[in-house]
Design an enzyme around this catalytic site. Structure first.
Site, PDB file in Angstrom:
ATOM      1  N   SER A  23      44.957  44.376  32.381  1.00  0.00           N
ATOM      2  CA  SER A  23      44.402  45.475  33.169  1.00  0.00           C
ATOM      3  C   SER A  23      45.453  46.480  33.605  1.00  0.00           C
ATOM      4  O   SER A  23      46.621  46.139  33.824  1.00  0.00           O
ATOM      5  CB  SER A  23      43.728  44.891  34.411  1.00  0.00           C
ATOM      6  N   TYR A  45      45.154  40.173  41.467  1.00  0.00           N
ATOM      7  CA  TYR A  45      44.483  40.255  40.162  1.00  0.00           C
ATOM      8  C   TYR A  45      45.456  40.772  39.103  1.00  0.00           C
ATOM      9  O   TYR A  45      45.592  40.186  38.025  1.00  0.00           O
ATOM     10  CB  TYR A  45      43.278  41.185  40.299  1.00  0.00           C
ATOM     11  N   LYS A  87      46.965  38.821  35.852  1.00  0.00           N
ATOM     12  CA  LYS A  87      46.800  39.365  34.492  1.00  0.00           C
ATOM     13  C   LYS A  87      48.164  39.479  33.800  1.00  0.00           C
ATOM     14  O   LYS A  87      48.302  39.137  32.623  1.00  0.00           O
ATOM     15  CB  LYS A  87      46.098  40.728  34.547  1.00  0.00           C
TER      16      LYS A  87
END
Lengths: 328, 328
Positions: free
Chosen positions: B122, B146, B150
């Site tokens: 991402s 997050y 990732k």
């Protein structure tokens, strides 16, 4: 100051513990207790504060919690499976280097107050090879599992710092020379061996050409950097918890010249050329130089001494103990 | 070609499955089977090949092994806890986004032949914010859990590719707009909502200023990129398995203009300004632009269509289903 050294039985952990025992203080504050944790409980050492010695697996959350009790102010996380071993045993590398660091994160997070965590990452987390001179914002593109796991550990502890669970400084250690004791499973083991073994009167092999350059630091310098990182103001680090400390870029030839300078040409003559493509494939991807501006200018990490001083320091600090350990 | 989609019940997984079912082939080869895996077993879909639908936890190694049986050629790993949720529940983020990806790695490694793995990383794994225009070798310095998870997943799959356990392409997806269905727990949920909700006749809130820029792509383009990554030649990637695909940098104001262009000024008037510092704190660290040269020039990833086409595509592909799902 309550301090825990994970990997406290290793050679850097031991040197750091000895230094703390000598000083009795850290950053002007009295040390009130030291926990040494390793796979086998490290031997204790005389100190002006209580020393606990624990054995356990760094990937075992309960063992790590026991090593990081409430009231811990500083954790130095040196526990790792080294490069060639992590390359040979992928699962062991993940267990120790990834799950171990996760266990450290969770143990620190469980404390009432977030401790300082000094994590030893590595030059092996970078690529670039011989021609590289990496800036401070260089991307970590590891060419070996050990380096990948170190880069992952940095990301974990960096994010945990942002969350306020702990307060990390991730030091990307250069190849540390001269390691005492025996050759180990690090792909870079030869960089110490070509200096240590001749000083012990032993022959040894050089697996790379003499113009092969390595980003190095001394054990003395590494311990100074740890002590600095254990108490430095981390506010200005911001999100970026990675430190490329000011090591030194040196060719193997220059190291051998320093050996000859300090210990005479006979010592240097004990090094034989024996090219090893497997070793060169690993260490050949590691960058040989860093600018290290951030560590120097902003954060006051001290400069690496000369190669001759490094050879002399090994003779002063570690030669006798290494002789004794190896029955020489 | 035996294909597994992890997160096959999500909106991108579903669109990819539908596309495979329509085509019946991938890269000129017949698809011989498709496994859709998600927390709850996804609904099946009509296809010219067998479709297995499995429910399970992505962090459960046995469940993931069942989803990636011997003979699997391609795994598309979309299963994740999204940004605001991973920020709110740190342990859940680690479990799904880190341990889940470890389970995928180990399941692929257990196969007789290494499968292609397409992993959705991402834009949230980068920092830089509004003024950034990131080069392909930009460092990932995530400002949210997050993004950190990732980046860690990328490192794991990249190293596993180097080891020959699998063959990964890590696509750093831009913010995907327009997501169908309901607002979700992604911090970027508003970027879709400000277009989708007005098209549904509903009012919605804009938590950032109109000159706030976002690096975006459409669901159609994301599916095209997945299909490309599922069969592209990965040899030229070398060590670096990360792809910054050619998304589009667009301000919220331009998106609202495209909405007005396609759906009229009344649609645009349904967006109210309601500044939300918590949302802006997360998405404000994500870079708003990438050069994406490597993806374009070397690897043939296709270009993002215009904002007007994105709005029109949502009307064609997803508006009716979203109305039905939400009882509108």
């Amino acid at each position: 100051m309550q301090i825990t050294i994970l990997g406290g039985g290793g050679f850097l952990g031991r040197k750091l513990a000895q230094r703390l025992a000598q000083e009795g203080t850290l950053g002007g504050q009295p040390v009130t207790g030291l926990t040494l944790f390793d796979l086998q409980a490290p031997a204790s050492l005389p100190a002006p504060f209580p020393v606990r010695c624990l054995g356990g697996n760094i990937a075992d959350p309960e063992a790590v919690k026991a090593a990081i009790p409430a009231g811990t102010d500083v954790v130095v996380h040196l526990a790792a499976v080294v490069s060639a071993q992590a390359e040979a045993d992928f699962d062991l590398g993940l267990t120790v280097n990834l799950h171990g660091t996760l266990a450290v994160l969770q143990a620190c997070r469980a404390l009432p107050a977030p401790p300082r965590v000094v994590f030893t990452s590595s030059v092996a987390s970078f690529s670039g090879g011989q021609d590289a001179r990496l800036e401070d914002d260089a991307r970590q593109l590891p060419g070996n599992s050990y380096g990948a796991e170190k880069a992952i550990g940095e990301l974990l502890l960096q994010d945990a710092s942002r969350k306020g669970f702990l307060d990390a400084v991730n030091i990307r250690l250069p190849t540390v020379i001269i390691r005492p004791g025996r050759p180990n499973k690090a792909a870079s083991s030869f960089v110490s061996a070509i200096l240590r073994e001749p000083l012990l009167g032993l022959e040894t092999e050089l697996p790379v050409p003499e113009d092969f350059a390595v980003w190095i630091c001394s054990p003395r310098r590494a311990v100074e950097w740890f002590l600095h990182a254990m108490t430095m103001d981390t506010g200005p680090l911001g999100l970026d918890r990675g430190i490329n400390p000011p090591g030194r870029s040196a060719t193997v030839g220059k190291m051998l010249s320093a050996l000859a300078e300090v210990a005479g040409p006979a010592a240097r003559a004990r090094v034989r050329h024996a090219p090893d493509p497997a070793i060169e494939a690993i260490v050949g991807t590691w960058p040989a130089s860093f600018t290290a501006e951030r560590a120097r200018r902003l954060f006051g990490f001290s400069e690496q001494e000369s190669l001759e001083e490094i050879v002399q320091a090994f003779i002063e600090d570690d030669l006798a103990a290494t002789r004794a350990e190896r029955g020489l």
